[in-house]
Design an enzyme around this catalytic site. Structure first.
Site, PDB file in Angstrom:
ATOM      1  N   SER A  17       0.811  -1.216   0.000  1.00 30.98           N
ATOM      2  CA  SER A  17       0.000   0.000   0.000  1.00 30.98           C
ATOM      3  C   SER A  17       0.845   1.267   0.000  1.00 30.98           C
ATOM      4  O   SER A  17       0.336   2.368  -0.192  1.00 30.98           O
ATOM      5  CB  SER A  17      -0.882   0.024   1.252  1.00 30.98           C
ATOM      6  OG  SER A  17      -0.063  -0.164   2.404  1.00 30.98           O
ATOM      7  N   ILE A  20       6.297   3.353  -2.564  1.00 37.51           N
ATOM      8  CA  ILE A  20       7.013   2.550  -3.571  1.00 37.51           C
ATOM      9  C   ILE A  20       6.183   1.313  -3.932  1.00 37.51           C
ATOM     10  O   ILE A  20       6.058   0.950  -5.113  1.00 37.51           O
ATOM     11  CB  ILE A  20       8.405   2.114  -3.045  1.00 37.51           C
ATOM     12  CG1 ILE A  20       9.251   3.335  -2.656  1.00 37.51           C
ATOM     13  CG2 ILE A  20       9.135   1.276  -4.089  1.00 37.51           C
ATOM     14  CD1 ILE A  20      10.567   3.008  -1.951  1.00 37.51           C
ATOM     15  N   LEU A  68       4.238  -7.224  10.599  1.00 37.23           N
ATOM     16  CA  LEU A  68       5.619  -7.723  10.476  1.00 37.23           C
ATOM     17  C   LEU A  68       6.061  -8.561  11.678  1.00 37.23           C
ATOM     18  O   LEU A  68       6.995  -9.351  11.577  1.00 37.23           O
ATOM     19  CB  LEU A  68       6.584  -6.545  10.300  1.00 37.23           C
ATOM     20  CG  LEU A  68       6.631  -5.956   8.890  1.00 37.23           C
ATOM     21  CD1 LEU A  68       7.336  -4.604   8.892  1.00 37.23           C
ATOM     22  CD2 LEU A  68       7.319  -6.918   7.934  1.00 37.23           C
ATOM     23  N   SER A 131      18.323   0.671   1.911  1.00 39.25           N
ATOM     24  CA  SER A 131      18.357   2.129   1.722  1.00 39.25           C
ATOM     25  C   SER A 131      19.799   2.607   1.637  1.00 39.25           C
ATOM     26  O   SER A 131      20.717   1.916   2.097  1.00 39.25           O
ATOM     27  CB  SER A 131      17.668   2.791   2.914  1.00 39.25           C
ATOM     28  OG  SER A 131      17.861   4.182   2.891  1.00 39.25           O
ATOM     29  N   TYR A 165      16.073   5.524  12.248  1.00 41.18           N
ATOM     30  CA  TYR A 165      15.616   4.948  10.973  1.00 41.18           C
ATOM     31  C   TYR A 165      16.809   4.332  10.233  1.00 41.18           C
ATOM     32  O   TYR A 165      16.732   3.207   9.740  1.00 41.18           O
ATOM     33  CB  TYR A 165      14.923   6.019  10.110  1.00 41.18           C
ATOM     34  CG  TYR A 165      14.656   5.534   8.703  1.00 41.18           C
ATOM     35  CD1 TYR A 165      13.699   4.547   8.470  1.00 41.18           C
ATOM     36  CD2 TYR A 165      15.378   6.027   7.619  1.00 41.18           C
ATOM     37  CE1 TYR A 165      13.475   4.068   7.182  1.00 41.18           C
ATOM     38  CE2 TYR A 165      15.154   5.562   6.330  1.00 41.18           C
ATOM     39  CZ  TYR A 165      14.207   4.588   6.119  1.00 41.18           C
ATOM     40  OH  TYR A 165      13.986   4.107   4.848  1.00 41.18           O
ATOM     41  N   LYS A 169      17.412   0.337   9.175  1.00 42.89           N
ATOM     42  CA  LYS A 169      17.671  -0.182   7.827  1.00 42.89           C
ATOM     43  C   LYS A 169      19.014  -0.921   7.776  1.00 42.89           C
ATOM     44  O   LYS A 169      19.137  -1.948   7.118  1.00 42.89           O
ATOM     45  CB  LYS A 169      17.668   0.962   6.796  1.00 42.89           C
ATOM     46  CG  LYS A 169      16.338   1.682   6.641  1.00 42.89           C
ATOM     47  CD  LYS A 169      15.176   0.763   6.315  1.00 42.89           C
ATOM     48  CE  LYS A 169      15.147   0.262   4.893  1.00 42.89           C
ATOM     49  NZ  LYS A 169      13.970  -0.607   4.645  1.00 42.89           N
TER      50      LYS A 169
HETATM   51  N1  LIG Z   1      10.828   6.714   0.599  1.00 41.04           N
HETATM   52  C1  LIG Z   1      12.157   6.736   0.635  1.00 41.04           C
HETATM   53  O1  LIG Z   1      12.786   7.796   0.482  1.00 41.04           O
HETATM   54  C2  LIG Z   1      12.919   5.454   0.832  1.00 41.04           C
HETATM   55  C3  LIG Z   1      14.305   5.461   0.558  1.00 41.04           C
HETATM   56  C4  LIG Z   1      15.016   4.288   0.722  1.00 41.04           C
HETATM   57  C5  LIG Z   1      14.391   3.135   1.150  1.00 41.04           C
HETATM   58  N2  LIG Z   1      13.059   3.169   1.438  1.00 41.04           N
HETATM   59  C6  LIG Z   1      12.433   1.923   1.907  1.00 41.04           C
HETATM   60  O2  LIG Z   1      11.436   1.533   0.980  1.00 41.04           O
HETATM   61  C7  LIG Z   1      10.407   0.804   1.650  1.00 41.04           C
HETATM   62  C8  LIG Z   1       9.058   1.401   1.325  1.00 41.04           C
HETATM   63  O3  LIG Z   1       9.099   2.763   1.682  1.00 41.04           O
HETATM   64  P1  LIG Z   1       7.982   3.813   1.208  1.00 41.04           P
HETATM   65  O4  LIG Z   1       8.664   5.088   0.915  1.00 41.04           O
HETATM   66  O5  LIG Z   1       7.111   3.203   0.181  1.00 41.04           O
HETATM   67  O6  LIG Z   1       7.245   4.013   2.598  1.00 41.04           O
HETATM   68  P2  LIG Z   1       5.710   3.858   2.994  1.00 41.04           P
HETATM   69  O7  LIG Z   1       4.859   4.515   1.992  1.00 41.04           O
HETATM   70  O8  LIG Z   1       5.637   4.292   4.423  1.00 41.04           O
HETATM   71  O9  LIG Z   1       5.503   2.297   2.897  1.00 41.04           O
HETATM   72  C9  LIG Z   1       5.896   1.430   3.920  1.00 41.04           C
HETATM   73  C10 LIG Z   1       4.976   0.244   3.902  1.00 41.04           C
HETATM   74  O10 LIG Z   1       5.307  -0.642   4.980  1.00 41.04           O
HETATM   75  C11 LIG Z   1       4.133  -0.953   5.715  1.00 41.04           C
HETATM   76  N3  LIG Z   1       4.473  -1.217   7.110  1.00 41.04           N
HETATM   77  C12 LIG Z   1       5.134  -0.414   7.970  1.00 41.04           C
HETATM   78  N4  LIG Z   1       5.211  -0.980   9.185  1.00 41.04           N
HETATM   79  C13 LIG Z   1       4.589  -2.176   9.086  1.00 41.04           C
HETATM   80  C14 LIG Z   1       4.314  -3.225  10.016  1.00 41.04           C
HETATM   81  N5  LIG Z   1       4.696  -3.141  11.291  1.00 41.04           N
HETATM   82  N6  LIG Z   1       3.633  -4.304   9.576  1.00 41.04           N
HETATM   83  C15 LIG Z   1       3.216  -4.379   8.299  1.00 41.04           C
HETATM   84  N7  LIG Z   1       3.438  -3.425   7.375  1.00 41.04           N
HETATM   85  C16 LIG Z   1       4.115  -2.322   7.765  1.00 41.04           C
HETATM   86  C17 LIG Z   1       3.296   0.302   5.584  1.00 41.04           C
HETATM   87  O11 LIG Z   1       1.946   0.031   5.893  1.00 41.04           O
HETATM   88  P3  LIG Z   1       1.001   1.287   6.297  1.00 41.04           P
HETATM   89  O12 LIG Z   1       0.867   2.107   5.052  1.00 41.04           O
HETATM   90  O13 LIG Z   1      -0.257   0.666   6.716  1.00 41.04           O
HETATM   91  O14 LIG Z   1       1.714   1.994   7.407  1.00 41.04           O
HETATM   92  C18 LIG Z   1       3.509   0.639   4.117  1.00 41.04           C
HETATM   93  O15 LIG Z   1       2.714  -0.139   3.263  1.00 41.04           O
HETATM   94  C19 LIG Z   1      10.766   0.846   3.145  1.00 41.04           C
HETATM   95  O16 LIG Z   1      11.457  -0.337   3.456  1.00 41.04           O
HETATM   96  C20 LIG Z   1      11.710   2.042   3.232  1.00 41.04           C
HETATM   97  O17 LIG Z   1      12.610   1.937   4.320  1.00 41.04           O
HETATM   98  C21 LIG Z   1      12.300   4.295   1.269  1.00 41.04           C
END
Ligand SMILES: NC(=O)c1ccc[n+]([C@@H]2O[C@H](COP(=O)([O-])OP(=O)(O)OC[C@H]3O[C@@H](n4cnc5c(N)ncnc54)[C@H](OP(=O)(O)O)[C@@H]3O)[C@@H](O)[C@H]2O)c1
Length: 326
Positions: A17, A20, A68, A131, A165, A169
């Site tokens: 959801s 990304i 998770l 990350s 954070y 990671k």
């Molecule tokens: N955005 C960036 O700049 C960036 C950069 C590098 C790496 N990343 C990595 O990319 C991945 C996705 O990031 P994103 O930017 O798409 O962030 P996001 O929109 O916050 O997505 C994170 C997802 O993980 C789910 N989640 C979080 N905690 C959880 C839990 N305890 N149990 C089950 N599901 C859980 C969230 O569900 P809910 O929506 O219900 O909370 C959401 O679907 C992450 O691993 C993040 O560390 C992101």
């Protein structure tokens, strides 16, 4: 991109959801995959509605409620799939009450739970979203070399700086490599920079909000966090490339360019003089060696990175269309 992904393939995407995850689902469905996607709360339309509206979702997308820290909920989502994209991890940069509970446990224990489920279900390949935060700060890195996949963030320094954070990671990625090598699980990792670009879910995520708040005049201390940005669509395409190219191994830095925070904010101010962007006055990142096209491993796999200027403009347009900006 070669069409190695046969339409009979079924994969699991954790965090489907999210910012990304939603783009990844869109591209996977477009390529003919069947997808098990996890969300935190199936009753929350903010998590599900935009996914159910994707082309192909009616016949090839299944949503699973997953926590998770609950291995049974993970097993249900992973069961019957040939590959897992593990994205779910809390992205919280400030306002934490309990870092262990809110960030470290779901990131590290959660990653291990997902890998265990993958092993148990006989999944062929796992693509993990780590990350750039797992690569910097690294005081041992040579001063004249641009950061690359050989760099690991210094865990003691992250703890000292209370960069929870980044710590989550780094520890999650380390734990994943250890598990994969011990258990003989096929793992490949992507390390994106700050992810920006058009928003598919109803709300903007943490990284896009940084850009939003910069446009509104806020300032951020990103000295140990930032070395570059990347388009969310490029990250999603890269994930599919890494899944389909079984020869791709190890970590994959995923950035359009390596630059300093002062460069990024200056570019934003230059592109949007009508917004009160506060330029960074003092460059506190002399250790960041700037580099064009640093993500050589992904470029060799066929990825084309969206230029920074377009990436910023597309993000701003998306923020406007969602009503965050006028
Ligand atoms: N955005 C960036 O700049 C960036 C950069 C590098 C790496 N990343 C990595 O990319 C991945 C996705 O990031 P994103 O930017 O798409 O962030 P996001 O929109 O916050 O997505 C994170 C997802 O993980 C789910 N989640 C979080 N905690 C959880 C839990 N305890 N149990 C089950 N599901 C859980 C969230 O569900 P809910 O929506 O219900 O909370 C959401 O679907 C992450 O691993 C993040 O560390 C992101």
């Amino acid at each position: 991109m070669s069409m190695q992904g046969s339409s009979s393939l079924r994969v699991c995407v954790t965090g489907g959801s999210g910012f990304i995850g939603s783009w990844l689902l869109r591209f996977l469905l477009q390529r003919g995959y069947s997808v098990h996607a996890t969300v935190k709360n199936l009753k929350d339309e903010g998590e599900t509605k935009h996914l159910e509206a994707l082309d192909g979702a009616a016949s090839r997308l299944w949503l699973f409620e997953m926590d998770l820290l609950d291995p049974t909920s993970i097993l249900a989502a992973v069961n019957g799939t040939a590959g897992v994209f593990h994205l779910a991890s809390p992205l919280i940069l400030d306002g934490l009450q309990d870092p262990e509970k809110e960030l470290l446990d779901p990131a590290v224990k959660g990653t291990l739970n997902v890998l265990r489920a993958a092993k148990e279900c006989g999944v062929g390949r796992v693509v993990l979203v780590s990350s750039q935060a797992a690569m910097i700060p690294n005081p041992d890195w040579p001063v004249d070399v641009a950061v690359n996949e050989d760099s690991w963030a210094d865990v003691d320094l992250l703890k000292k700086l209370q960069l929870w954070y980044c710590l989550s990671k780094t520890l999650a990625e380390k734990a994943a490599w250890e598990f994969a090598s011990k258990e003989g699980l096929e793992l490949v990792v992507i390390n994106p920079g700050m992810v920006l670009g058009p928003i598919l879910p109803p709300f903007a995520g943490a990284s896009v909000k940084i850009l939003l708040h910069l446009l509104q005049g806020a300032q951020f201390d990103m000295d140990n966090l930032y070395i570059g940005s990347v388009d969310v669509r490029d990250v999603a395409q890269a994930l599919i490339l890494l899944y389909e190219n079984r020869l791709a191994q190890g970590r994959h830095l995923c950035l359009e360019r390596i630059e300093r925070w002062i460069d990024f904010v200056a570019k934003l101010a230059e592109l949007y003089p009508e917004f009160p962007v506060k330029r960074v006055e003092e460059d506190k990142q002399p250790w960041v060696v700037r580099a064009e096209s640093p993500s050589k491993k992904l470029i060799e796999l066929g990825l084309h990175f969206t230029p920074l200027e377009k990436l910023i403009k597309d993000t701003v347009e998306s923020l406007k269309s969602k009503g965050y900006l006028k």
